[in-house]
Motif scaffolding. Structure first.
Motif, PDB file in Angstrom:
ATOM      1  N   SER A  14       1.158  -0.955   0.349  1.00  0.00           N
ATOM      2  CA  SER A  14       0.155  -0.223   0.021  1.00  0.00           C
ATOM      3  C   SER A  14       0.813   1.149   0.205  1.00  0.00           C
ATOM      4  O   SER A  14       2.406   0.996   0.033  1.00  0.00           O
ATOM      5  CB  SER A  14      -0.745   0.185   1.460  1.00  0.00           C
ATOM      6  N   ARG A  43     -11.425   2.753  -2.263  1.00  0.00           N
ATOM      7  CA  ARG A  43     -10.392   2.837  -1.240  1.00  0.00           C
ATOM      8  C   ARG A  43     -10.269   1.525  -0.169  1.00  0.00           C
ATOM      9  O   ARG A  43     -10.570   0.243  -0.114  1.00  0.00           O
ATOM     10  CB  ARG A  43     -10.312   3.321  -0.275  1.00  0.00           C
ATOM     11  N   GLY A  44      -9.105   0.946   0.160  1.00  0.00           N
ATOM     12  CA  GLY A  44      -8.332  -0.206   1.001  1.00  0.00           C
ATOM     13  C   GLY A  44      -8.021  -1.730  -0.402  1.00  0.00           C
ATOM     14  O   GLY A  44      -7.954  -2.774  -0.569  1.00  0.00           O
ATOM     15  N   GLU A  61       1.182   3.798  -4.044  1.00  0.00           N
ATOM     16  CA  GLU A  61       1.628   2.530  -4.093  1.00  0.00           C
ATOM     17  C   GLU A  61       2.437   2.658  -4.957  1.00  0.00           C
ATOM     18  O   GLU A  61       4.170   2.074  -5.002  1.00  0.00           O
ATOM     19  CB  GLU A  61       0.822   1.974  -4.610  1.00  0.00           C
ATOM     20  N   SER A 117      -5.950  -1.776  -2.235  1.00  0.00           N
ATOM     21  CA  SER A 117      -4.369  -2.905  -2.637  1.00  0.00           C
ATOM     22  C   SER A 117      -4.864  -4.479  -1.535  1.00  0.00           C
ATOM     23  O   SER A 117      -3.969  -5.407  -2.330  1.00  0.00           O
ATOM     24  CB  SER A 117      -3.337  -2.701  -1.575  1.00  0.00           C
ATOM     25  N   THR A 157      -1.781   8.510   0.481  1.00  0.00           N
ATOM     26  CA  THR A 157      -3.579   8.848  -0.256  1.00  0.00           C
ATOM     27  C   THR A 157      -4.109   9.927  -0.070  1.00  0.00           C
ATOM     28  O   THR A 157      -4.143  10.404  -1.246  1.00  0.00           O
ATOM     29  CB  THR A 157      -3.836   7.490  -0.249  1.00  0.00           C
TER      30      THR A 157
HETATM   31  N1  ASP Z   1      -3.673   3.246  -0.145  1.00  0.00           N
HETATM   32  C1  ASP Z   1      -4.925   3.117  -0.973  1.00  0.00           C
HETATM   33  C2  ASP Z   1      -6.708   3.780   0.214  1.00  0.00           C
HETATM   34  O1  ASP Z   1      -5.195   4.054   1.155  1.00  0.00           O
HETATM   35  C3  ASP Z   1      -5.400   1.687  -1.041  1.00  0.00           C
HETATM   36  C4  ASP Z   1      -4.896   0.668  -0.058  1.00  0.00           C
HETATM   37  O2  ASP Z   1      -3.684   1.131   0.771  1.00  0.00           O
HETATM   38  O3  ASP Z   1      -5.215  -0.220  -0.507  1.00  0.00           O
HETATM   39  O4  ASP Z   1      -7.452   3.851   0.490  1.00  0.00           O
END
Ligand code: ASP
Length: 437
Positions: free
Chosen positions: A38, A184-185, A116, A187, A51
């Motif tokens: 990430s 979001r999230g 990333e 990764s 991010t």
């Molecule tokens: N950096 C991105 C986020 O904050 C994706 C991730 O971390 O999975 O959503």
């Protein structure tokens, strides 16, 4: 030699201290060959995620406000790690390239993805692994839908050329070459896709908790950890609000039968939670976990002889479709059907929807129950035991909680109860105590 795919979340790569732990974990097992990262997350309460800072750059660009300082904060965080850990990643060159692109007002997906991207370049240099960009490997169609099979083939073909590699999470690209991110999230999804493509023995998802807990620790004090859980059980729970793993990350791993292991970078000795096809059949507790969510509305429709009227449910679904409402449950009796919907789906249009129900379904009565919470009690063990539901309902009765709705999935793996919002926390505690404590 086996293959493990290890994804490290934002907190595991937030700074030099965390990256040193991450490196030790990777080096401890030579099977950890493909690493997905990430962007750096928060280092402490109140810190910024990279991010978020990148999205902020985009907002500034859109409003013609200066953004250089924000980007400098981003760059400085990577530079600090490069210097502190003595990594030779030549990051200045990458910053220059991104700064040039920022002048052209690129899409917010492009900007966000650079978190990333830069991190994978840095971590690859730190580990001495190859850097493999996912931009050309994770493929979306022109509408932004993930192309699973094309992605699978592209990742497999590329990684067959690399013994060990670090890949950035979160993004891929569309056919015209534009960067496209997951939600979001996301990764977690990249890690799962990589694990599927290389046929990994396990997909390790390293984060800052030691896996899933049987209940929300904000509601239940010191809930027990879930050692093993099946993909299906997790779907039932995550869909109700658990949040350790992106819910779309389950599917690719599941397709290839790759177990997912949630691990804690700060406590690498903890075995974490293992997500597999079968799960535990948790003999100790019968149930695997409890999860729930507040703010649903139940619309109960009653009509004499409904059961012999054709197309009644189809018309309900048609109305929901017209309003673009996803329903949550549809429990039914002989002459009744209830529609359970999240308030955010209804989005202030309850009166309109009720009018539609009235005019197109002509029910005898419509009852509306607002402020309902749904609680799912989930576990494979439940189907083979007698008395599971009795135990659950007793626990709620003893706690003085009125159950407003019941639904059991046909897999007999979950029982869902609807209670009033004010009873939500109390109900979860009562169920937990009855089955676990
Ligand atoms: N950096 C991105 C986020 O904050 C994706 C991730 O971390 O999975 O959503």
């Amino acid at each position: 030699m086996g293959i493990k795919v290890a994804k490290f979340g934002g907190s595991s790569v937030a700074d030099g201290i965390q990256l040193t732990k991450t490196k030790a974990i990777i080096e401890q097992d030579p099977d950890r060959r493909y690493i997905v990262v990430s962007a750096p997350g928060k280092r402490y309460e109140g810190d910024n995620k990279i991010t978020d800072l990148l999205y902020l750059c985009k907002t500034h660009i859109e409003h013609n406000l200066p953004y250089d300082q924000i980007f400098q904060v981003v760059a400085d965080r990577y530079m600090a790690v490069e210097i502190n850990l003595g990594v030779k990643a030549d990051l200045l060159k990458y910053f220059d390239e991104i700064r040039e692109n920022l002048k052209k007002n690129p899409s917010s997906d492009y900007i966000a993805s650079r978190g990333e991207y830069l991190n994978a370049v840095l971590v690859a240099a730190f580990l001495g692994y190859d850097f493999v960009d996912t931009a050309d490997l994770i493929k979306f169609d022109a509408k932004g839908k993930l192309l699973m099979e094309e992605t699978d083939e592209a990742i497999r073909a590329e990684l067959s050329k690399h013994e060990r590699a670090v890949l950035p999470g979160f993004y891929g690209s569309t056919p015209d070459g534009e960067i496209k991110t997951f939600s979001r999230g996301g990764s977690d999804i990249t890690g799962s896709l990589v694990a599927r493509a290389v046929g990994a023995d396990v997909y390790e998802n390293w984060t800052d908790v030691s896996g899933f807990l049987m209940a929300d620790p904000r509601i239940v004090k010191n809930p027990k950890q879930i050692g093993k859980i099946s993909y299906k059980e997790l779907r039932e729970l995550s869909y109700m609000g658990a949040s350790v793993l992106h819910e779309d990350a389950i599917y690719p791993a599941r397709m290839a039968d790759v177990p997912i292991n949630i691990r804690n970078t700060n406590k690498p000795e903890d075995p974490g939670t293992l997500i597999t096809a079968e799960g535990d059949g948790n003999d100790e507790h019968i149930i695997t976990g409890i999860a729930g969510s507040k703010d649903f509305t139940v619309v109960a429709l009653y009509k004499n002889m409904m059961s012999s009227e054709r197309g009644f449910v189809r018309r309900i679904l048609g109305i929901l479709d017209d309003y673009d409402i996803n329903f949550e449950h549809l429990p039914s009796g002989i002459d009744t059907v209830s529609v359970v919907m999240a308030n955010e789906q209804i989005n202030g249009r309850l009166d309109e929807v009720l009018e539609e129900f009235q005019s197109r379904l002509r029910p005898d009565t419509i009852d509306v129950i607002e402020d309902i919470s749904l609680i799912a009690t989930v576990g494979h063990g439940m189907s083979s035991r007698t008395g599971t539901s009795a135990k659950l309902f007793n626990a709620l009765a003893e706690a003085g909680i009125n159950i407003r709705m019941i639904d059991q999935g046909s897999s007999e793996m979950n029982i869902i109860v609807g209670v009033e919002n004010k009873d939500f926390e109390k109900a979860i505690r009562a169920i937990y105590d009855a089955f676990v404590e």
